[in-house]
Write a protein that holds these residues in place. Structure first.
Motif: not given
Length: 255
Positions: A98, A102, A105, A134, A201-204, A207-209, A211
């Motif tokens: 993870a 990051r 990112d 993405q 949250w962002n949907r990437v 999938q919900w991620v 932030k």
């Protein structure tokens, strides 16, 4: 200094690279252009990825393309090397993978790519800006909760940073007030908690991620095995007939 894919040189001489030296190369920055706050983010994720928060120490930012140099305590150097190789092979613990995501990112946000060296060996490449685009929807702000075990509470102002080990093995982060941090203190390195609050949250890629998350309350979760829970329920209803139970439930629904 001429650019290149390896470690930098100083005054025409190759650096004396110790085996415990860790270097993260970021191609778009120099020591003069790398913001201090961004440097802190990169170092935080680097330590989390290598699983050596206590044994990895920041040394300097080297010249040329920014090389973030850290030194591992000599006894911990083999473990740092082993973890870096595991990340490269995608066999590292979820918390390390993870942190690796990051880090990439951060590089993508800075329109950068990166390379990780341990000693003089390049072990990882971060695609950053080169990775496939993405599909991102958001950000979306909504109420929610996160579950995990608290392993870090840190901060100096009114916003305290809390880090949890999630049920899936990944790391979760949130911000809490000083008052809530004090209440969380006795649960540090303890059992599972559920923190309630508001997140972003962002949907990437479907999938919900998460932030960001700001928690304002928590409850302690019961980790008792299922047989123990069933025995407690049986004890609660001991001596209560089926008819009495149904009657009590009916009264509750009508109340």
């Amino acid at each position: 200094m001429k650019g290149g894919g390896g470690l930098p040189k100083a005054r025409g001489e190759a650096w004396r690279v110790k085996p415990e030296q860790v270097s993260l190369k970021i191609d778009v920055f120099t020591p003069e252009t790398l913001p201090m706050a961004r440097l802190a983010r990169y170092l935080e994720e680097l330590a989390a990825m290598l699983g050596s928060d206590a044994n990895l120490h920041f040394s300097r930012v080297a010249a040329g393309s920014a090389h973030l140099i850290a030194l591992a305590d000599p006894p911990a150097a083999p473990k740092v090397l082993e973890r870096a190789r595991a990340v490269a092979e995608r066999t590292a613990p979820r918390s390390s993978m993870a942190a690796h995501a990051r880090l990439d990112d951060l590089l993508a946000e800075d329109n950068a790519i990166g390379e990780l060296f341990v000693g003089r060996t390049k072990l990882l490449e971060f695609p950053g800006r080169r990775r496939a685009a993405q599909e991102v929807i958001g950000p979306v702000s909504r109420s929610g909760s996160i579950d995990g075990r608290v392993f870090s509470i840190a901060g100096k102002d009114e916003s305290i940073n809390v880090r949890l080990l999630g049920d899936s093995g990944g790391e979760l982060r949130c911000v809490v007030s000083v008052e809530l941090a004090r209440r969380l203190g006795p649960h540090l390195l303890g059992g599972r908690l559920r923190l309630f609050g508001r997140g972003v949250w962002n949907r990437v890629d479907a999938q919900w991620v998460m932030k960001a998350f700001e928690a304002d309350e928590f409850v302690v979760l019961d980790d008792s095995p299922l047989p123990d829970t069933l025995r407690r329920l049986q004890a609660v209803f001991e001596g209560v007939s089926a008819d009495e139970f149904v009657s009590a439930m009916s009264d509750l629904r009508e109340a």
